[in-house]
Design an enzyme around this catalytic site. Structure first.
Site, mmCIF file in Angstrom:
data_model
loop_
_atom_site.group_PDB
_atom_site.id
_atom_site.type_symbol
_atom_site.label_atom_id
_atom_site.label_comp_id
_atom_site.label_asym_id
_atom_site.label_seq_id
_atom_site.Cartn_x
_atom_site.Cartn_y
_atom_site.Cartn_z
ATOM 1 N N ARG A 37 0.826 -1.215 0.000
ATOM 2 C CA ARG A 37 0.000 0.000 0.000
ATOM 3 C C ARG A 37 0.860 1.265 0.000
ATOM 4 N NH1 ARG A 37 -5.090 -1.710 3.871
ATOM 5 N NH2 ARG A 37 -6.561 -1.977 2.153
ATOM 6 N N LYS A 202 -13.666 -9.116 8.093
ATOM 7 C CA LYS A 202 -14.601 -7.984 8.226
ATOM 8 C C LYS A 202 -15.985 -8.428 7.751
ATOM 9 C CE LYS A 202 -11.010 -4.443 7.822
ATOM 10 N NZ LYS A 202 -10.362 -3.425 6.974
ATOM 11 N N GLY A 360 -6.480 -5.129 1.597
ATOM 12 C CA GLY A 360 -5.170 -4.956 2.203
ATOM 13 C C GLY A 360 -4.556 -6.295 2.566
ATOM 14 N N GLY A 384 -12.921 -3.714 0.929
ATOM 15 C CA GLY A 384 -14.261 -3.143 1.065
ATOM 16 C C GLY A 384 -14.538 -2.114 -0.013
HETATM 17 N N1 LIG Z 1 -11.619 -18.199 9.922
HETATM 18 C C1 LIG Z 1 -11.085 -17.040 10.297
HETATM 19 N N2 LIG Z 1 -11.223 -16.608 11.572
HETATM 20 C C2 LIG Z 1 -10.680 -15.436 11.965
HETATM 21 N N3 LIG Z 1 -10.003 -14.601 11.139
HETATM 22 C C3 LIG Z 1 -9.850 -14.979 9.866
HETATM 23 C C4 LIG Z 1 -10.391 -16.211 9.382
HETATM 24 N N4 LIG Z 1 -10.071 -16.301 8.077
HETATM 25 C C5 LIG Z 1 -9.365 -15.199 7.752
HETATM 26 N N5 LIG Z 1 -9.210 -14.395 8.823
HETATM 27 C C6 LIG Z 1 -8.473 -13.113 8.914
HETATM 28 O O1 LIG Z 1 -9.040 -12.184 8.019
HETATM 29 C C7 LIG Z 1 -8.131 -11.102 7.932
HETATM 30 C C8 LIG Z 1 -8.349 -10.355 6.637
HETATM 31 O O2 LIG Z 1 -9.706 -9.973 6.514
HETATM 32 P P1 LIG Z 1 -10.191 -8.663 5.745
HETATM 33 O O3 LIG Z 1 -9.615 -7.451 6.408
HETATM 34 O O4 LIG Z 1 -11.668 -8.777 5.645
HETATM 35 O O5 LIG Z 1 -9.517 -8.830 4.300
HETATM 36 P P2 LIG Z 1 -8.942 -7.744 3.289
HETATM 37 O O6 LIG Z 1 -8.011 -6.829 4.080
HETATM 38 O O7 LIG Z 1 -8.226 -8.517 2.252
HETATM 39 O O8 LIG Z 1 -10.130 -7.003 2.768
HETATM 40 C C9 LIG Z 1 -6.752 -11.726 8.057
HETATM 41 O O9 LIG Z 1 -6.029 -11.035 9.055
HETATM 42 C C10 LIG Z 1 -7.026 -13.186 8.476
HETATM 43 O O10 LIG Z 1 -6.216 -13.646 9.542
HETATM 44 O O1 LIG Z 2 -7.827 -2.166 5.101
HETATM 45 C C1 LIG Z 2 -8.760 -1.539 4.577
HETATM 46 O O2 LIG Z 2 -9.831 -2.147 4.009
HETATM 47 P P1 LIG Z 2 -9.880 -3.689 3.486
HETATM 48 O O3 LIG Z 2 -9.475 -4.600 4.640
HETATM 49 O O4 LIG Z 2 -11.326 -3.877 3.102
HETATM 50 O O5 LIG Z 2 -8.951 -3.793 2.313
HETATM 51 C C2 LIG Z 2 -8.759 -0.036 4.462
HETATM 52 O O6 LIG Z 2 -7.534 0.520 4.932
HETATM 53 C C3 LIG Z 2 -9.958 0.545 5.222
HETATM 54 O O7 LIG Z 2 -9.839 0.257 6.588
HETATM 55 P P2 LIG Z 2 -11.174 0.134 7.502
HETATM 56 O O8 LIG Z 2 -11.943 -1.096 7.012
HETATM 57 O O9 LIG Z 2 -10.659 0.006 8.901
HETATM 58 O O10 LIG Z 2 -11.965 1.413 7.269
#
Ligand SMILES: Nc1ncnc2c1ncn2[C@@H]1O[C@H](COP(=O)(O)OP(=O)(O)O)[C@@H](O)[C@H]1O
Ligand SMILES: O=C(OP(=O)(O)O)[C@H](O)COP(=O)(O)O
Length: 403
Positions: A37, A202, A360, A384
């Protein structure tokens, strides 16, 4: 939307330019485990600095609670930015206080300063327009111009994303232009089969996007923390796994609608479970057990998809023409729970499809697990943000950049 090229053409020499970046990088203590990033926003910062601007970079990191918290300091990101730019980068220990004002006042033309985490200030994320506006006024006092380039946060109606550009002449940076250019293609003509893979942690943020995806995708694969709300909705025990109990009725409706519309919905058939969340610092062996997805013990947590699911998901990706993937399949930060994420990444690499990985952590996972980023069609810095863009939602951080 004005582009940074137009801004540069008009001239930025001697101007204080506020760059809203997304430097929300994964950290192990103060060590950045993936700097993707930061690298992604370097072209914008460098172009401004090379043109003689005094560049003020701001970002959030993590989700601190509106007050300073050293665990979420941007100091490591500022240091890495300096290395990538090959230049000294000043760091302010607050966001809009004495340190920030002094750092900005001390900038010569072509120099860069990073201010501390925007979310150390309650006004940044406040739902109250006046509170957000008051913080945006303080941010506006630091700059003459605004460049929005934090694509990963454009779906957030936050002071630095939404309110600040209304107070300063503004433009979109190179990263936002690139991201929107690629994602737009996925909203226009999508080659089919179009397969979407969703996972991550998330869950409450991202479950809602399925409502829209049911109109667009041919197949939806669910993994990561998102899977357990579906398994629970189907009547299975999920133990202490991530669960969004209030979303169970919505999830049941998604499953019904998928069937009616002929959208194939694929859930894990087996998962790796453990009574304990793994230690991500020591990476001590976690010794998980593989169980069927309908046989999760009540005292255990699902932390990755299992070996049968890995094979199943690879087969469901093999014939895709377009793939969008957000959210790791498991807690990939620990080697015992990385195989599910690796299997999906490998399936994308092996596929001739146009593949987009967003988020991310998803982007970080792909790189830290050793995959070549050039083997994917596009790696988006926003999870997101890209999902909501694909949903056709008006994103506050993009709306604010419109003229
Ligand atoms: N079954 C699970 N239980 C808890 N955490 C999980 C599980 N599967 C994945 N994760 C966690 O999800 C996190 C990423 O989720 P998220 O922020 O939604 O993805 P991104 O950043 O790619 O949008 C990682 O830190 C990973 O450890
Ligand atoms: O990591 C982010 O989003 P992402 O996990 O959906 O890629 C962005 O930095 C936004 O962070 P936020 O979901 O805490 O607002």
């Amino acid at each position: 939307m004005k582009t940074i090229d137009e801004l540069l053409h008009e001239g930025v020499e001697g101007k204080r330019v506020f760059v809203r970046a997304d430097l929300n990088v994964p950290l192990d203590g103060t060590t950045i485990t993936d700097d993707g990033r930061i690298r992604a926003v370097v072209p914008t910062i460098k172009a401004l600095a090379d043109a003689g601007a005094r560049v003020v970079v701001a970002s959030h990191l993590g989700r601190p609670k509106g007050a300073p918290d050293p665990a979420f300091s941007l100091a490591p990101a500022a240091a890495r930015l300096g290395e990538l730019l090959g230049a000294e980068v000043a760091f302010a220990t607050d966001t809009v206080g004495d340190s920030a004002r002094a750092a900005v006042a001390g900038l010569a033309n072509g120099e860069v300063a990073v201010v501390e985490n925007l979310r150390f200030n309650a006004g940044e994320t406040s739902k109250d327009d006046a509170e957000r506006g008051a913080f945006a006024d303080q941010l506006a006092a630091l700059a003459d111009l605004y460049v929005g380039d934090g694509f990963g946060a454009v779906h957030r109606k936050h002071a630095s994303v939404f309110d600040l550009p209304a107070r300063l002449p503004h433009a979109a940076g190179h990263l936002i232009a690139t991201e929107v250019g690629v994602l737009k293609k996925l909203t226009e003509d999508v080659r089919r089969p179009y397969v979407v893979v969703l996972g991550g942690a998330k869950v409450s943020d991202k479950l809602g996007v399925i409502d829209h995806l049911l109109e667009k995708a041919d197949r939806i694969l669910i993994g990561g923390g998102m899977a357990y709300t579906f398994l629970k909705a189907q009547g299975h025990e999920v133990g202490i796994s991530l669960l969004q109990e209030d979303q169970i009725p919505a999830v049941l409706e998604y499953l019904k609608r998928a069937e009616a519309r002929g959208v194939e919905f694929v859930l894990p058939v087996d998962v790796l479970v453990s009574p304990d969340f793994p230690d991500l610092k020591t990476k001590a062996p976690a010794n998980p057990t593989t169980v069927a997805a309908d046989a999760i013990p009540a005292d255990q947590e699902g932390l990755d998809i299992g070996p049968e699911t890995r094979k199943l998901y690879a087969s469901k990706l093999a014939d895709a023409a377009t793939v969008f993937w957000n959210g790791p399949m498991g807690v990939f930060e620990h080697p015992d729970y990385a195989e599910g994420t690796k299997a999906v990444a490998q399936a994308l690499v092996d596929s001739p499809a146009f593949t987009v990985v967003g988020g991310g952590d998803s982007a970080a996972a792909v790189r830290t697990l050793g995959f070549d980023e050039n083997a994917f069609g596009h790696i988006s810095t926003g999870g997101g943000a890209s999902l909501e863009y694909l949903e056709g939602k008006k994103l506050p951080g993009l709306v604010a950049l419109e003229d």
